[in-house]
Design a protein around this motif. Structure first.
Motif, PDB file in Angstrom:
ATOM      1  N   MET A   1      -3.213  -0.951  -9.526  1.00 47.05           N
ATOM      2  CA  MET A   1      -2.745  -0.182  -8.385  1.00 47.05           C
ATOM      3  C   MET A   1      -3.354  -0.765  -7.126  1.00 47.05           C
ATOM      4  N   ALA A   2      -2.589  -0.758  -6.064  1.00 46.16           N
ATOM      5  CA  ALA A   2      -3.075  -1.218  -4.769  1.00 46.16           C
ATOM      6  C   ALA A   2      -3.675  -0.025  -4.029  1.00 46.16           C
ATOM      7  N   PHE A   3      -4.994   0.105  -4.103  1.00 49.35           N
ATOM      8  CA  PHE A   3      -5.653   1.251  -3.485  1.00 49.35           C
ATOM      9  C   PHE A   3      -5.416   1.301  -1.986  1.00 49.35           C
ATOM     10  N   GLN A   4      -5.349   0.154  -1.326  1.00 49.63           N
ATOM     11  CA  GLN A   4      -5.137   0.145   0.124  1.00 49.63           C
ATOM     12  C   GLN A   4      -3.830   0.851   0.478  1.00 49.63           C
ATOM     13  N   GLN A   5      -2.787   0.543  -0.249  1.00 44.81           N
ATOM     14  CA  GLN A   5      -1.480   1.156   0.005  1.00 44.81           C
ATOM     15  C   GLN A   5      -1.526   2.654  -0.306  1.00 44.81           C
ATOM     16  N   THR A   6      -2.243   3.018  -1.363  1.00 41.78           N
ATOM     17  CA  THR A   6      -2.359   4.428  -1.736  1.00 41.78           C
ATOM     18  C   THR A   6      -3.107   5.211  -0.664  1.00 41.78           C
ATOM     19  N   PHE A   7      -4.253   4.686  -0.226  1.00 44.68           N
ATOM     20  CA  PHE A   7      -5.032   5.389   0.790  1.00 44.68           C
ATOM     21  C   PHE A   7      -4.280   5.457   2.122  1.00 44.68           C
ATOM     22  N   GLN A   8      -3.547   4.410   2.442  1.00 49.12           N
ATOM     23  CA  GLN A   8      -2.752   4.426   3.671  1.00 49.12           C
ATOM     24  C   GLN A   8      -1.685   5.524   3.585  1.00 49.12           C
ATOM     25  N   ALA A   9      -1.052   5.656   2.439  1.00 52.47           N
ATOM     26  CA  ALA A   9      -0.043   6.704   2.267  1.00 52.47           C
ATOM     27  C   ALA A   9      -0.674   8.087   2.370  1.00 52.47           C
ATOM     28  N   LEU A  10      -1.868   8.240   1.829  1.00 47.97           N
ATOM     29  CA  LEU A  10      -2.550   9.536   1.847  1.00 47.97           C
ATOM     30  C   LEU A  10      -3.147   9.880   3.207  1.00 47.97           C
ATOM     31  N   SER A  11      -3.225   8.918   4.098  1.00 51.46           N
ATOM     32  CA  SER A  11      -3.882   9.143   5.386  1.00 51.46           C
ATOM     33  C   SER A  11      -3.057  10.015   6.336  1.00 51.46           C
ATOM     34  N   LEU A  47       8.773   9.648   2.685  1.00 48.67           N
ATOM     35  CA  LEU A  47       9.058   9.569   1.252  1.00 48.67           C
ATOM     36  C   LEU A  47       9.079   8.120   0.778  1.00 48.67           C
ATOM     37  N   SER A  48       9.584   7.232   1.594  1.00 48.97           N
ATOM     38  CA  SER A  48       9.604   5.809   1.261  1.00 48.97           C
ATOM     39  C   SER A  48       8.183   5.254   1.138  1.00 48.97           C
ATOM     40  N   VAL A  49       7.316   5.630   2.064  1.00 47.26           N
ATOM     41  CA  VAL A  49       5.918   5.180   2.005  1.00 47.26           C
ATOM     42  C   VAL A  49       5.255   5.700   0.730  1.00 47.26           C
ATOM     43  N   LEU A  50       5.507   6.960   0.395  1.00 46.68           N
ATOM     44  CA  LEU A  50       4.934   7.530  -0.829  1.00 46.68           C
ATOM     45  C   LEU A  50       5.462   6.832  -2.074  1.00 46.68           C
ATOM     46  N   ARG A  51       6.736   6.472  -2.062  1.00 43.98           N
ATOM     47  CA  ARG A  51       7.309   5.739  -3.210  1.00 43.98           C
ATOM     48  C   ARG A  51       6.700   4.351  -3.328  1.00 43.98           C
ATOM     49  N   GLN A  52       6.575   3.660  -2.213  1.00 43.46           N
ATOM     50  CA  GLN A  52       6.007   2.308  -2.242  1.00 43.46           C
ATOM     51  C   GLN A  52       4.564   2.318  -2.728  1.00 43.46           C
ATOM     52  N   VAL A  73      -0.553   7.531 -11.157  1.00 40.05           N
ATOM     53  CA  VAL A  73      -1.248   6.895 -10.033  1.00 40.05           C
ATOM     54  C   VAL A  73      -2.370   7.803  -9.536  1.00 40.05           C
ATOM     55  N   LEU A  74      -2.092   9.096  -9.447  1.00 48.37           N
ATOM     56  CA  LEU A  74      -3.123  10.038  -9.019  1.00 48.37           C
ATOM     57  C   LEU A  74      -4.275  10.088 -10.021  1.00 48.37           C
ATOM     58  N   GLU A  75      -3.960  10.032 -11.314  1.00 42.37           N
ATOM     59  CA  GLU A  75      -5.001  10.033 -12.340  1.00 42.37           C
ATOM     60  C   GLU A  75      -5.850   8.769 -12.256  1.00 42.37           C
ATOM     61  N   GLU A  76      -5.214   7.640 -11.996  1.00 39.60           N
ATOM     62  CA  GLU A  76      -5.958   6.380 -11.861  1.00 39.60           C
ATOM     63  C   GLU A  76      -6.889   6.436 -10.659  1.00 39.60           C
ATOM     64  N   LEU A  77      -6.409   6.997  -9.566  1.00 36.60           N
ATOM     65  CA  LEU A  77      -7.221   7.148  -8.370  1.00 36.60           C
ATOM     66  C   LEU A  77      -8.405   8.078  -8.636  1.00 36.60           C
ATOM     67  N   MET A  78      -8.160   9.190  -9.310  1.00 35.06           N
ATOM     68  CA  MET A  78      -9.227  10.134  -9.637  1.00 35.06           C
ATOM     69  C   MET A  78     -10.264   9.499 -10.566  1.00 35.06           C
ATOM     70  N   ALA A  79      -9.818   8.702 -11.520  1.00 37.91           N
ATOM     71  CA  ALA A  79     -10.739   8.023 -12.433  1.00 37.91           C
ATOM     72  C   ALA A  79     -11.617   7.041 -11.672  1.00 37.91           C
ATOM     73  N   TRP A  80     -11.036   6.348 -10.717  1.00 40.15           N
ATOM     74  CA  TRP A  80     -11.805   5.397  -9.913  1.00 40.15           C
ATOM     75  C   TRP A  80     -12.861   6.133  -9.095  1.00 40.15           C
ATOM     76  N   ILE A  81     -12.478   7.250  -8.486  1.00 35.32           N
ATOM     77  CA  ILE A  81     -13.426   8.033  -7.690  1.00 35.32           C
ATOM     78  C   ILE A  81     -14.520   8.603  -8.590  1.00 35.32           C
ATOM     79  N   ALA A  82     -14.145   9.098  -9.772  1.00 36.64           N
ATOM     80  CA  ALA A  82     -15.130   9.642 -10.708  1.00 36.64           C
ATOM     81  C   ALA A  82     -16.111   8.560 -11.145  1.00 36.64           C
ATOM     82  N   ALA A  83     -15.621   7.345 -11.332  1.00 32.68           N
ATOM     83  CA  ALA A  83     -16.501   6.238 -11.727  1.00 32.68           C
ATOM     84  C   ALA A  83     -17.496   5.925 -10.601  1.00 32.68           C
ATOM     85  N   LEU A  84     -17.057   6.054  -9.359  1.00 27.83           N
ATOM     86  CA  LEU A  84     -17.970   5.839  -8.244  1.00 27.83           C
ATOM     87  C   LEU A  84     -19.062   6.901  -8.214  1.00 27.83           C
TER      88      LEU A  84
END
Length: 90
Positions: A1-11, A47-52, A73-84
């Motif tokens: 997963m591209a975390f940069q794109q995910t965090f940008q979408a969530l911003s 919606l397009s940004v969220l899909r991308q 994708v949300l689970e992968e993000l949560m797992a990464w944060i939990a690992a941190l």
């Protein structure tokens, strides 16, 4: 997963609100637009940004497009944060 794109979408607060709406289940694009004062084109862009970013999936049902959360994708993000949080020091 591209975390940069995910965090940008969530911003963006509108995109976060869309995700909150989709917590309850899939919604048609028009139903999502109805929750906001923004134009349909603006919400379509969000919606397009969220899909991308892989945060939502879209499927056509008849003449409508339905959006739903992509929980993997949300689970992968949560797992990464939990690992941190529980990570070991080097």
């Amino acid at each position: 997963m591209a975390f940069q794109q995910t965090f940008q979408a969530l911003s963006d607060p509108t995109r976060r609100e869309i995700l909150t709406l989709l917590k309850r289940g899939p919604l048609a694009a028009g139903d999502i637009v109805a929750h906001f004062d923004s134009s349909g084109a603006t919400i379509s862009h969000h919606l397009s940004v969220l899909r991308q970013a892989g945060l939502v999936d879209a499927s056509r049902r008849g003449k409508f497009i339905y959006y739903e959360l992509n929980l993997s994708v949300l689970e992968e993000l949560m797992a990464w944060i939990a690992a941190l949080q529980g990570g070991t020091s080097s």
